[in-house]
Enzyme design. Structure first.
Site, PDB file in Angstrom:
ATOM      1  N   ASP A 202       0.828  -1.203   0.000  1.00  0.00           N
ATOM      2  CA  ASP A 202       0.000   0.000   0.000  1.00  0.00           C
ATOM      3  C   ASP A 202       0.868   1.260   0.000  1.00  0.00           C
ATOM      4  O   ASP A 202       1.902   1.325   0.659  1.00  0.00           O
ATOM      5  CB  ASP A 202      -0.869  -0.035   1.258  1.00  0.00           C
ATOM      6  CG  ASP A 202      -1.808   1.134   1.369  1.00  0.00           C
ATOM      7  OD1 ASP A 202      -2.727   1.230   0.536  1.00  0.00           O
ATOM      8  OD2 ASP A 202      -1.641   1.955   2.294  1.00  0.00           O
ATOM      9  N   GLU A 234       1.546  -0.329  -5.034  1.00  0.00           N
ATOM     10  CA  GLU A 234       0.502   0.634  -5.355  1.00  0.00           C
ATOM     11  C   GLU A 234       1.145   2.006  -5.548  1.00  0.00           C
ATOM     12  O   GLU A 234       1.614   2.622  -4.598  1.00  0.00           O
ATOM     13  CB  GLU A 234      -0.538   0.714  -4.233  1.00  0.00           C
ATOM     14  CG  GLU A 234      -1.662   1.675  -4.584  1.00  0.00           C
ATOM     15  CD  GLU A 234      -2.414   2.224  -3.382  1.00  0.00           C
ATOM     16  OE1 GLU A 234      -3.597   2.562  -3.552  1.00  0.00           O
ATOM     17  OE2 GLU A 234      -1.819   2.342  -2.290  1.00  0.00           O
TER      18      GLU A 234
END
Length: 491
Positions: A202, A234
């Site tokens: 993330d 990400e």
């Protein structure tokens, strides 16, 4: 010495099922009953560390984004405890499926959570104090430290701000510090020790590339295969600064391809003949460096990609993404929602209840057509190119991957019959969208190839797909039956 471990043969596939915010017992059951037999290579699961447990608010109780606010690295979360997590990894491995964890390592919880907020395991914390890790004030980027703003990011093209200021008021870890890197790597290595095979990481844009490289360098090899863990980063799109664009990060692993997902939406809501031009799209990174998706939890709520709310467009887009040789394809399943901050179904304390496919949960990954296309993707994998892309009309297309597999897609309201070059050897094939191949025939429709061509009727808002491993009388694909043999693992 460590005890002998069963060596598990994992499915030879690049396809991932993203079972976002499913609890561990439900993921384990999905691996055993559906994902393993269908030939999926991996399952992606939600962040497993202890997160904040937010009180009821205007958003409703227990919003989904809680799990992106860690308060400790204990594996005690709204999805289950450490034992349930470990059992899930074992069950998935026994079914031939790798486990990729959504890793939240850029930050801890927010600096502005309501007083008295605790984690799901009861852990206390404050904005810059996480005694259960432990992290203290010196372990975070702070306004007036090396964050050049008052704390928030004001210029999303300024690399210093993006990597050292606070994303959405989340306490930003000081990843330049060796002690912080060691604690992050310790958490990831704990997961690897339980059998985790890789990570969807993330908010990687908010970590300096060299800091993240240093953390990755501390990670152990995976238990099941003895490989470096898979990494999908990400990197949210939209930056004009080349240093903050996804392709600048591929030295540390694959990247999520946001542009591909948005392009697929544009085609399926316009004209799918545009899919002939994917090689000319301005995508996030080259195919070899991409984790590909039709949607994910952020994007579906922002309305910039297709989601389950788009019905057959969404289903057909997933068939296409499994068929098209761009990146490592994924299929996303989560809970249905009407409020973008809505909690997944829970037991009243925030803990997520078992997945029941239907009204509250989407289970596209286990439908006949998607399972059939996973087998199609595995059969086509050796051929990385598309041949004979045929545009019958603006919303009917077909193409094949060498001599391995062919698909036709009809994104229109009426059936269409056309003749296609399939690339396949002459004979009868089972359509894997409508059924499966059996020892005696096909449970769905049959396609006959003659002279390398097939005349096929594509039903309205549907597809037909055939491949070399799905023929009447053929035995099931070998990826559907992983074998287990006992071996001693090194100490």
């Amino acid at each position: 010495p460590t005890p002998a471990r069963a060596a598990v043969v994992l499915n030879d596939s690049e396809v991932t099922a993203n079972l976002w915010e499913w609890n561990w017992n439900s993921v384990a059951a999905a691996c055993t009953d559906h994902l393993g037999p269908a030939g999926y290579g991996a399952v992606q699961v939600a962040p497993p560390q202890e997160s904040v447990k937010l009180p009821a608010s205007a958003d409703g109780a227990y919003p989904w984004y809680e799990v992106y606010q860690p308060v400790s690295y204990k594996l005690d979360s709204r999805f289950g405890n450490r034992q349930q997590f470990a059992a899930m990894v074992t069950a998935c491995h026994n079914a031939g499926v790798r486990v990729y964890v959504d890793a939240v390592v850029n930050h801890m919880a927010g600096t502005n959570n309501p007083a008295g907020t605790r984690g799901y395991a009861g852990t206390e914390f404050s904005g810059y104090s996480y005694p259960a890790v432990p992290y203290g004030a010196g372990d975070f980027h702070r306004p007036g430290d090396n964050c050049p703003t008052g704390g928030a990011i004001s210029d999303w093209n300024n690399e210093a701000q993006v990597t050292s200021c606070e994303l959405l008021s989340l306490s930003d870890l000081y990843t330049e510090k060796e002690a912080v890197r060691n604690k992050i790597a310790g958490y990831l290595n704990d997961l690897i020790g339980l059998g985790v095979d890789g990570f969807r990481v993330d908010a990687v844009k908010h970590i300096r590339k060299d800091d993240f490289a240093a953390i990755l360098g501390k990670l152990n090899n995976t238990v099941a295969e003895g490989r470096r863990p898979y990494v999908a980063q990400e990197i949210f799109d939209g930056a004009s600064n080349p240093a903050l664009q996804a392709r600048a990060y591929i030295g540390n692993g694959d990247v999520l391809d946001f542009a591909y997902a948005k392009g697929i939406r544009s085609a399926f809501q316009g004209s799918i003949s545009a899919l002939a031009n994917v090689p000319n799209w301005n995508l996030d990174a080259p195919s070899a460096n991409v984790f590909a998706m039709v949607t994910n939890h952020d994007l579906e709520r922002d309305g910039v990609v297709l989601s389950y709310k788009n019905g057959t467009d969404y289903v057909l887009a997933n068939y296409f993404a499994l068929a098209y040789p761009h990146g490592k394809p994924s299929v996303y399943d989560s809970f249905t929602w009407s409020n973008r901050n809505q909690s997944p179904p829970h037991d009243g304390t925030g803990r997520v209840t078992d997945t029941t496919c239907g009204a509250a949960w989407n289970c596209l990954s286990r439908t006949t057509g998607v399972k059939g296309m996973v087998g199609w993707a595995n059969a086509a994998r050796p051929v990385k190119t598309v041949s004979d892309f045929t545009t019958v009309n603006s919303n009917v297309i077909g193409f094949h991957r060498g001599d391995r597999a062919w698909i036709g897609v009809n994104d229109s309201g009426s059936a269409t019959t056309a003749t296609f070059v399939t690339g396949l050897a002459d004979g009868r094939y089972c359509d894997v969208i409508s059924g499966v191949a059996t020892g005696s025939g096909c449970t769905g429709s049959t396609v006959t190839v003659a002279g390398g061509r097939a005349t096929v009727t594509l039903p309205a808002n549907d597809a037909v797909a055939i491949h070399v491993n799905a023929r009447p009388g053929a035995s099931p694909s070998p990826t559907a039956t992983p074998t287990v043999s006992p071996t001693a693992s090194p100490t």
